[in-house]
Design a protein around this motif. Structure first.
Motif, short mmCIF file in Angstrom:
data_model
loop_
_atom_site.label_atom_id
_atom_site.label_comp_id
_atom_site.label_asym_id
_atom_site.label_seq_id
_atom_site.Cartn_x
_atom_site.Cartn_y
_atom_site.Cartn_z
N THR A 27 0.85 -1.19 0.00
CA THR A 27 0.00 0.00 0.00
C THR A 27 0.89 1.24 0.00
N GLU A 28 0.52 2.22 -0.82
CA GLU A 28 1.24 3.48 -0.87
C GLU A 28 0.28 4.60 -0.50
N TYR A 29 0.83 5.59 0.17
CA TYR A 29 0.02 6.70 0.68
C TYR A 29 0.55 8.01 0.11
N THR A 30 -0.37 8.87 -0.29
CA THR A 30 0.02 10.21 -0.74
C THR A 30 0.46 11.01 0.48
N ILE A 31 1.04 12.15 0.23
CA ILE A 31 1.50 12.99 1.34
C ILE A 31 0.33 13.42 2.22
N GLY A 32 -0.82 13.69 1.61
CA GLY A 32 -2.00 14.09 2.39
C GLY A 32 -2.50 12.95 3.26
N ASP A 33 -2.53 11.74 2.68
CA ASP A 33 -2.97 10.57 3.46
C ASP A 33 -2.00 10.28 4.60
N ALA A 34 -0.71 10.36 4.29
CA ALA A 34 0.31 10.10 5.32
C ALA A 34 0.22 11.15 6.43
N ASP A 92 -2.42 12.90 7.34
CA ASP A 92 -3.63 12.62 8.13
C ASP A 92 -3.39 11.45 9.09
N PHE A 93 -2.77 10.40 8.59
CA PHE A 93 -2.51 9.22 9.41
C PHE A 93 -1.62 9.57 10.60
N LEU A 94 -0.61 10.39 10.38
CA LEU A 94 0.36 10.74 11.43
C LEU A 94 -0.09 11.91 12.31
N GLY A 95 -1.11 12.63 11.86
CA GLY A 95 -1.57 13.79 12.64
C GLY A 95 -0.65 15.00 12.50
N VAL A 96 0.01 15.11 11.35
CA VAL A 96 0.86 16.26 11.08
C VAL A 96 0.40 16.88 9.77
#
Length: 159
Positions: free
Chosen positions: A2-9, A11-15
Motif C-alpha cells: 500500500t502506498e500513501y500520498t503525502i495528504g494521506d500520510a 492525516d494518518f500521522l496527525g501532522v
C-alpha cells in the motif's frame, strides 16, 4: 504494498503535509517512492518511522536528535538517550515550578491586608510621607474614616 500520498500520510500521522516535506528536506523521513510527477508516496514502513518521529516530538525531542534515537545501535543507547531527555525535562519542570512560586509570591506581595496595589497606591498618595509602615499604625489601612478630597469612598475602598 500500500502506498500513501503525502495528504494521506499526514492525516494518518496527525501532522501537516508541510511537516512531512520538511522532514524529507532534512533527511528525517524520506519516502521510499516517488511518482513520475515527483509526488511523494509513503509506504507502511515510512508511516511506522513517521509515527516514531511523532512520538519523539510529542515527548519534546528536537528534530535534530531524533535520527540518533531511530538509528540507536542498541536498546542501551536508546535507554541512555531517553534518560538524558527525562533529566532535561525534570530540570525544565523544576524551573517552571520555581517561576510559578515567584509569580505566586509576587501576587501575594501585591496585596496588603486585602488591598490591591492600586488601592495601596491611592492610600500612599493620600498619606504621602506619613504613610504607616508595617508594624506601625493600621489606622490608615482601615480604621481611618477620611478619604482623599474629591474621591468617592467606594472607589477608595475598592468596592
Amino acid at each position: 504494498m500500500t502506498e500513501y500520498t503525502i495528504g494521506d500520510a499526514a492525516d494518518f500521522l496527525g501532522v501537516t503535509p508541510k511537516a512531512l516535506r520538511h522532514w524529507d528536506s532534512i533527511g528525517l523521513l524520506t519516502p521510499q517512492w516517488r511518482t513520475l510527477g515527483d509526488y511523494r508516496l509513503y509506504t507502511e514502513d515510512d508511516l511506522r518511522i513517521g509515527a516514531t518521529i511523532v512520538l519523539y516530538r510529542n515527548m519534546g525531542f528536537k528534530l535534530a536528535d531524533i535520527p540518533d534515537l531511530i538509528d540507536a545501535p542498541s536498546e542501551a543507547a536508546l535507554d541512555r538517550a531517553l534518560r538524558t531527555h527525562r533529566a532535561a525535562l525534570t530540570q525544565k519542570l523544576d524551573q517552571v515550578k520555581s517561576q510559578l512560586r515567584a509569580v505566586s509570591d509576587l501576587i501575594d506581595t501585591t496585596q496588603v491586608k486585602g488591598y490591591t496595589m492600586e488601592q495601596m497606591n491611592k492610600i500612599k498618595k493620600y498619606f504621602g510621607e506619613d504613610m504607616p509602615v508595617s508594624g506601625g499604625s493600621t489606622r490608615a489601612l482601615g480604621g481611618h474614616s477620611r478619604v482623599p478630597a474629591g474621591s468617592r469612598e467606594a472607589e477608595f475602598a475598592g468596592r
